[in-house]
Every structure is written in C-alpha cells, then in structure tokens.
Design a protein around this motif. Structure first.
Motif, PDB file in Angstrom:
ATOM      1  N   GLN A  25      -6.957  -5.641   5.406  1.00  0.00           N
ATOM      2  CA  GLN A  25      -7.875  -4.968   4.497  1.00  0.00           C
ATOM      3  C   GLN A  25      -9.240  -4.762   5.148  1.00  0.00           C
ATOM      4  N   ILE A  26      -9.694  -5.730   5.929  1.00  0.00           N
ATOM      5  CA  ILE A  26     -10.981  -5.588   6.616  1.00  0.00           C
ATOM      6  C   ILE A  26     -10.905  -4.476   7.649  1.00  0.00           C
ATOM      7  N   LYS A  31     -12.459   1.191   9.141  1.00  0.00           N
ATOM      8  CA  LYS A  31     -12.073   2.568   9.471  1.00  0.00           C
ATOM      9  C   LYS A  31     -12.477   3.543   8.375  1.00  0.00           C
ATOM     10  N   GLY A  32     -12.833   3.044   7.221  1.00  0.00           N
ATOM     11  CA  GLY A  32     -13.246   3.894   6.113  1.00  0.00           C
ATOM     12  C   GLY A  32     -12.082   4.354   5.264  1.00  0.00           C
ATOM     13  N   GLU A  33     -10.948   3.696   5.354  1.00  0.00           N
ATOM     14  CA  GLU A  33      -9.774   4.098   4.582  1.00  0.00           C
ATOM     15  C   GLU A  33      -9.780   3.534   3.163  1.00  0.00           C
ATOM     16  N   THR A  34     -10.588   2.524   2.909  1.00  0.00           N
ATOM     17  CA  THR A  34     -10.649   1.950   1.572  1.00  0.00           C
ATOM     18  C   THR A  34     -12.060   2.104   1.029  1.00  0.00           C
TER      19      THR A  34
END
Length: 66
Positions: A25-26, A31-34
């Motif tokens: 998750q980190i 990467k800016g996916e969440t």
C-alpha cells in the motif's frame, strides 16, 4: 505445548503478512495510485490496528523464545 507453538507461529506469520500488505500500500501511495483521505477516524483505526498487530508479534516472539 505444541498447540502454543503453532498458535504463536501463526500469529507471527499473520503479522508478517499484514506488514507486507502495508508495504504494498505504501508503494502504491508513492506512485500515486491510491488516494489518501484525511479522515481522523480512519487514521486512528489504522494506528490501533497497527499497534495490535505489533503487540501480537512481540507477544508471540517473547513467549516463543522465553
């Protein structure tokens, strides 16, 4: 005695899996996916969950070794 060993070993493995999930998750967050929500209740729940997992790992290792 064998039952306790299996229980503590499973708690250690479960804690490692939860930490590995957190690492994924980190990486997604970097990467800016969440997207991150700024709700205080979610942050408090995450901290409590993390402390419980950390406590279970320490408890398991302590009882397993000593």
């Amino acid at each position: 005695m064998l039952y306790n060993f299996i229980l503590y070993l499973s708690l250690i493995i479960l804690g490692l899996l939860v930490m590995r999930f957190g690492i994924f998750q980190i990486r997604k967050f970097k990467k800016g996916e969440t997207k991150v929500t700024k709700k205080i209740s979610e942050q408090i729940a995450f901290i409590i969950f993390f402390l419980i997992i950390l406590g279970l790992i320490i408890y398991s290792v302590n009882d397993l070794l000593f």
